[in-house]
Motif scaffolding. Sequence first.
Motif, PDB file in Angstrom:
ATOM      1  N   VAL A 178       0.842  -1.190   0.000  1.00 23.73           N
ATOM      2  CA  VAL A 178       0.000   0.000   0.000  1.00 23.73           C
ATOM      3  C   VAL A 178       0.878   1.241   0.000  1.00 23.73           C
ATOM      4  O   VAL A 178       2.028   1.202   0.450  1.00 23.73           O
ATOM      5  CB  VAL A 178      -0.938   0.043   1.225  1.00 23.73           C
ATOM      6  N   THR A 179       0.331   2.329  -0.502  1.00 27.98           N
ATOM      7  CA  THR A 179       1.030   3.618  -0.483  1.00 27.98           C
ATOM      8  C   THR A 179       0.499   4.444   0.680  1.00 27.98           C
ATOM      9  O   THR A 179      -0.723   4.669   0.780  1.00 27.98           O
ATOM     10  CB  THR A 179       0.829   4.360  -1.808  1.00 27.98           C
ATOM     11  N   ILE A 180       1.396   4.857   1.556  1.00 24.23           N
ATOM     12  CA  ILE A 180       1.032   5.597   2.754  1.00 24.23           C
ATOM     13  C   ILE A 180       1.292   7.089   2.524  1.00 24.23           C
ATOM     14  O   ILE A 180       2.373   7.478   2.067  1.00 24.23           O
ATOM     15  CB  ILE A 180       1.851   5.112   3.970  1.00 24.23           C
ATOM     16  N   ALA A 181       0.279   7.911   2.827  1.00 27.86           N
ATOM     17  CA  ALA A 181       0.444   9.364   2.741  1.00 27.86           C
ATOM     18  C   ALA A 181       1.187   9.851   3.991  1.00 27.86           C
ATOM     19  O   ALA A 181       0.779   9.552   5.116  1.00 27.86           O
ATOM     20  CB  ALA A 181      -0.908  10.038   2.640  1.00 27.86           C
ATOM     21  N   CYS A 182       2.263  10.600   3.768  1.00 25.12           N
ATOM     22  CA  CYS A 182       3.021  11.186   4.883  1.00 25.12           C
ATOM     23  C   CYS A 182       2.667  12.662   4.976  1.00 25.12           C
ATOM     24  O   CYS A 182       3.045  13.463   4.109  1.00 25.12           O
ATOM     25  CB  CYS A 182       4.516  11.003   4.656  1.00 25.12           C
ATOM     26  N   GLN A 183       1.926  13.039   6.002  1.00 26.05           N
ATOM     27  CA  GLN A 183       1.471  14.414   6.174  1.00 26.05           C
ATOM     28  C   GLN A 183       2.253  15.106   7.305  1.00 26.05           C
ATOM     29  O   GLN A 183       2.644  14.466   8.280  1.00 26.05           O
ATOM     30  CB  GLN A 183      -0.021  14.445   6.525  1.00 26.05           C
ATOM     31  N   VAL A 184       2.443  16.398   7.123  1.00 26.18           N
ATOM     32  CA  VAL A 184       2.993  17.234   8.180  1.00 26.18           C
ATOM     33  C   VAL A 184       1.982  18.351   8.428  1.00 26.18           C
ATOM     34  O   VAL A 184       1.644  19.096   7.506  1.00 26.18           O
ATOM     35  CB  VAL A 184       4.371  17.810   7.805  1.00 26.18           C
TER      36      VAL A 184
ATOM     37  N   PRO B 211       8.684  16.036  16.906  1.00 26.21           N
ATOM     38  CA  PRO B 211       7.217  16.031  16.776  1.00 26.21           C
ATOM     39  C   PRO B 211       6.529  16.012  18.135  1.00 26.21           C
ATOM     40  O   PRO B 211       6.992  15.351  19.059  1.00 26.21           O
ATOM     41  CB  PRO B 211       6.932  14.743  16.011  1.00 26.21           C
ATOM     42  N   LYS B 212       5.413  16.790  18.230  1.00 30.71           N
ATOM     43  CA  LYS B 212       4.627  16.760  19.464  1.00 30.71           C
ATOM     44  C   LYS B 212       3.685  15.545  19.471  1.00 30.71           C
ATOM     45  O   LYS B 212       3.350  15.008  20.518  1.00 30.71           O
ATOM     46  CB  LYS B 212       3.793  18.040  19.582  1.00 30.71           C
ATOM     47  N   LYS B 213       3.251  15.161  18.264  1.00 34.13           N
ATOM     48  CA  LYS B 213       2.264  14.088  18.179  1.00 34.13           C
ATOM     49  C   LYS B 213       2.362  13.425  16.810  1.00 34.13           C
ATOM     50  O   LYS B 213       2.612  14.098  15.810  1.00 34.13           O
ATOM     51  CB  LYS B 213       0.851  14.676  18.381  1.00 34.13           C
ATOM     52  N   ILE B 214       2.202  12.129  16.745  1.00 26.93           N
ATOM     53  CA  ILE B 214       2.182  11.410  15.464  1.00 26.93           C
ATOM     54  C   ILE B 214       0.899  10.572  15.414  1.00 26.93           C
ATOM     55  O   ILE B 214       0.666   9.736  16.290  1.00 26.93           O
ATOM     56  CB  ILE B 214       3.424  10.508  15.306  1.00 26.93           C
ATOM     57  N   ILE B 215       0.089  10.847  14.422  1.00 28.70           N
ATOM     58  CA  ILE B 215      -1.198  10.134  14.239  1.00 28.70           C
ATOM     59  C   ILE B 215      -1.015   9.121  13.113  1.00 28.70           C
ATOM     60  O   ILE B 215      -0.638   9.486  11.989  1.00 28.70           O
ATOM     61  CB  ILE B 215      -2.327  11.119  13.891  1.00 28.70           C
ATOM     62  N   VAL B 216      -1.299   7.856  13.367  1.00 26.99           N
ATOM     63  CA  VAL B 216      -1.122   6.802  12.369  1.00 26.99           C
ATOM     64  C   VAL B 216      -2.477   6.150  12.071  1.00 26.99           C
ATOM     65  O   VAL B 216      -3.176   5.706  13.001  1.00 26.99           O
ATOM     66  CB  VAL B 216      -0.126   5.736  12.859  1.00 26.99           C
ATOM     67  N   VAL B 217      -2.855   6.128  10.804  1.00 27.05           N
ATOM     68  CA  VAL B 217      -4.023   5.362  10.347  1.00 27.05           C
ATOM     69  C   VAL B 217      -3.463   4.203   9.532  1.00 27.05           C
ATOM     70  O   VAL B 217      -2.947   4.423   8.428  1.00 27.05           O
ATOM     71  CB  VAL B 217      -4.976   6.215   9.486  1.00 27.05           C
ATOM     72  N   PRO B 218      -3.469   2.980  10.045  1.00 29.42           N
ATOM     73  CA  PRO B 218      -2.831   1.854   9.376  1.00 29.42           C
ATOM     74  C   PRO B 218      -3.279   1.711   7.920  1.00 29.42           C
ATOM     75  O   PRO B 218      -4.462   1.872   7.587  1.00 29.42           O
ATOM     76  CB  PRO B 218      -3.284   0.649  10.214  1.00 29.42           C
ATOM     77  N   ASP B 219      -2.299   1.445   7.064  1.00 23.08           N
ATOM     78  CA  ASP B 219      -2.487   1.227   5.624  1.00 23.08           C
ATOM     79  C   ASP B 219      -2.979   2.467   4.877  1.00 23.08           C
ATOM     80  O   ASP B 219      -3.314   2.378   3.693  1.00 23.08           O
ATOM     81  CB  ASP B 219      -3.455   0.067   5.357  1.00 23.08           C
ATOM     82  N   ARG B 220      -3.005   3.664   5.580  1.00 26.99           N
ATOM     83  CA  ARG B 220      -3.503   4.849   4.890  1.00 26.99           C
ATOM     84  C   ARG B 220      -2.587   6.065   5.040  1.00 26.99           C
ATOM     85  O   ARG B 220      -2.110   6.582   4.032  1.00 26.99           O
ATOM     86  CB  ARG B 220      -4.897   5.208   5.391  1.00 26.99           C
ATOM     87  N   LEU B 221      -2.314   6.500   6.281  1.00 26.83           N
ATOM     88  CA  LEU B 221      -1.564   7.748   6.404  1.00 26.83           C
ATOM     89  C   LEU B 221      -0.853   7.837   7.747  1.00 26.83           C
ATOM     90  O   LEU B 221      -1.222   7.172   8.729  1.00 26.83           O
ATOM     91  CB  LEU B 221      -2.467   8.966   6.198  1.00 26.83           C
TER      92      LEU B 221
END
Length: 842
Positions: free
Chosen positions: A783-789, A827-837
């Motif tokens: 899968v392609t994961i979106a890396c957002q900042v 980073p103050k916080k890292i939010i992970v949505v598996p297989d998405r972003l």
Amino acid sequence: MQRRFNPLEADARWQATWDERQSFKADDASSKPRSYVLEMFPYPSGRIHIGHVRNYSMGDVLARFRRMTGHEVLHPMGWDAFGMPAENAAMEKKVHPGEWTRSNIANMRAQLKKLGFAIDWSRELATCEPDYYGHEQALFLDMLEAGLVYRKESAVNWDPVDMTVLANEQVIDGRGWRSGALVEKRKLSQWFLKITQFADDLVAGLATLDQWPDKVKLMQENWIGKSVGLQFHFEPVAPFDSRIDVYSTRPDTIFGASFVAIAADHPIAQAVAATNPQAVAFIEQCKAGGTTAAELETAEKLGFDTGLSVVHPFDPDWHLPVFIANFVLMDYGTGAVMGVPAHDQRDLDFARKYMLPVERVVAPEGEADTPIHDEAYTGPGKLVNSRFLDGMSVDAAKAAVIARAESEGWGAGKTVFRLRDWGVSRQRYWGTPIPVIHCATCGPVGVPKEQLPVILPEDITFDVPGNPLDRHPTWKHIDCPSCGQPAVRETDTLDTFADSSWYFIRFASQPSDKPFDRKTVEKWLPVGQYIGGVEHAILHLLYARFWTRALQHMGQLGFAEPFTGLFTQGMVTHETYSREQGEGLPPVYFAPGEIDRTSEGATLIADAAPVEVGRVIKMSKSKKNVVDPDDIIAQYGADAVRWFMLSDSPPERDLPWTEAGIEGSWRFVNRVWRLFGDCDASAEGQDKALDRKLHQTVDGVARDIEALGFNKAVAKIYELTNAIEKAKPSASRTAAIRGLALLVAPMTPHLAEEGWAEMGGEGLIADAAWPPVDPALLVDDEVTIACQVMGKLRDTITVPKGTAKDELERLALAAPNVVRILDGATPKKIIVVPDRLVNIVF
């Protein structure tokens, strides 16, 4: 290998090869699963148009695909060749209708062959040839014997100049479409087919057609018009002594009645006219009007007050006036109607014109006292102003009125149909002769089958108006086959809708001694996929469904529905170009080839002056916005045209024709051609992503073609082509290119054959199997994961499906663009949505 595809050479080469090998000839004895793909056959007007190309391209893709998936495919072509246009050409061009028609067939056949359609030309038929219409005559006689054919007097549109009956569509503003003469309403003896005998079954059968568009089924249901209502009578008011029978689908509105209207040829109207010259004049005026419900709906509502009255069934003191009205036909129902102005627009228009009462008797909650103005109320509600019915629902009130009528003996509930029996008599030459002989002693007698076909005479002229068969010196004169006395042939010919009501059966089986062989027909039919314009949604499809049921009724077929699947394609459209000529004059239109078109507007090439660019509409000869397929094929080749027909719009929607669109298709053809030339059989190595893309595309395109989603299939092929172009040389890339050839073979068959041969493919690609699919490759394992900042996309990473959250965090933080933006910040916080972003907040 040439870098640019040469369509003219390739098209001619492979079309000749397919013909030589009879590649698309259907085998009746085949043990393969069968697939019957059929497009509505064309009228041979002389030229095919782009609309034909779209229609037949769709069917061709499906037919070729079904061959590739192991089916024995029947994909035939023929010509709906009888009809008025040929007679008009005979009159205008001084040629025989047969000569004109057969010349047009030859032209159109050649045009269709240029497009490389996978057609079984060995089954070609033309309805104007005796080896077709002779069998139609035999079927007509079978129906006559079975009681499905009868003759009666009927009201028709009569052109007094051309001396012929006109179809309703040929009456324009009350005048004959060719002569311009005022059309008269006449009574003529006509032949009818008993389609109404199957009305209930025709409605019920629609529920089984789950592969038909809902809109078409609804149109047929409305046309058949099944309804439950009340058949009842009005008693006369003395000295008038004849009761009037009426039928109403809305007996609930009986307390809103304010008049009774009768047809101009109703016996009571004729009785009034016997002593009233004004009634005679009004009846003559009615005869000049139309004969269809549609025409009556739009015409001005006119009436003649007979001075007679009838009694309301629920109130002996309530008298209703009786009018002769131009919107009532004797052939519809009882020839008399109950006028309820508040709840029928036609009745309301009439009531306003003749100052008749308008009483609301159905109203939504709280609107019982709301008056009716210029628009009748036809919506739901409760009964009001209706005595014992007040407060009831419409359905309850209907039942209550029917119950009272039946108990009191003045009426009965009845199911009726809007559908009328099919009048098939046409007073013209170029049609199937009706195989009947008229004898003064024996009456109408069917022509003995051994004397069929009754062939049209060739030596006819059109120098005198009317049907040439009526005045032929010898053809119509014959001895009665029953008593041997001198008699005459029927000179009416069959409605051409009869020709198209069974041609799909004759395609499947063509014995010389009978219309068809039942066992062979039932191997192929019902037609699995029928494709054509929605303009045929009612009459042609309804008549074909009736004809098939009639054959089943007579024991000649074992099924009732002729078409399992139906698809109605959109039209091909084009903008128009015109100039105004001045007040009171119509604009002058110009063809696309006469125009220099830019993004700013359009100019006429001849004088470089501007023209008005009109809206995009259906291609029409009168608007000159027609594109000639031959010109486009000569410039771009058949495959670019076919690809454009399939690519730009969903097939059920209209397709706007544009130069940019066809040029884009031509560029794609050459992209694929270059890939074929880049197929390296010696390349090694695997490209797992490309393998997966190929198999997913093969699976997806197959599903799309089966669903007739051609534009979706095209989109998937574009994606695969892009992926191949970006991929590095490998065995996977070579396999993908060969797979691409198979995928485009149903759509661009000449390009595919040429590429297949260049790549060393075995045999013809037309005979090749659809590529197999590995189910394991249909499932994405990456899968392609979106890396957002801060919620904005900055990079992507490709990882195995199901990668753990902490690993996704690590990889995202290491992505180059993320590293650059963070610039060492924590980073103050890292939010992970598996297989998405992964979203990084700092």
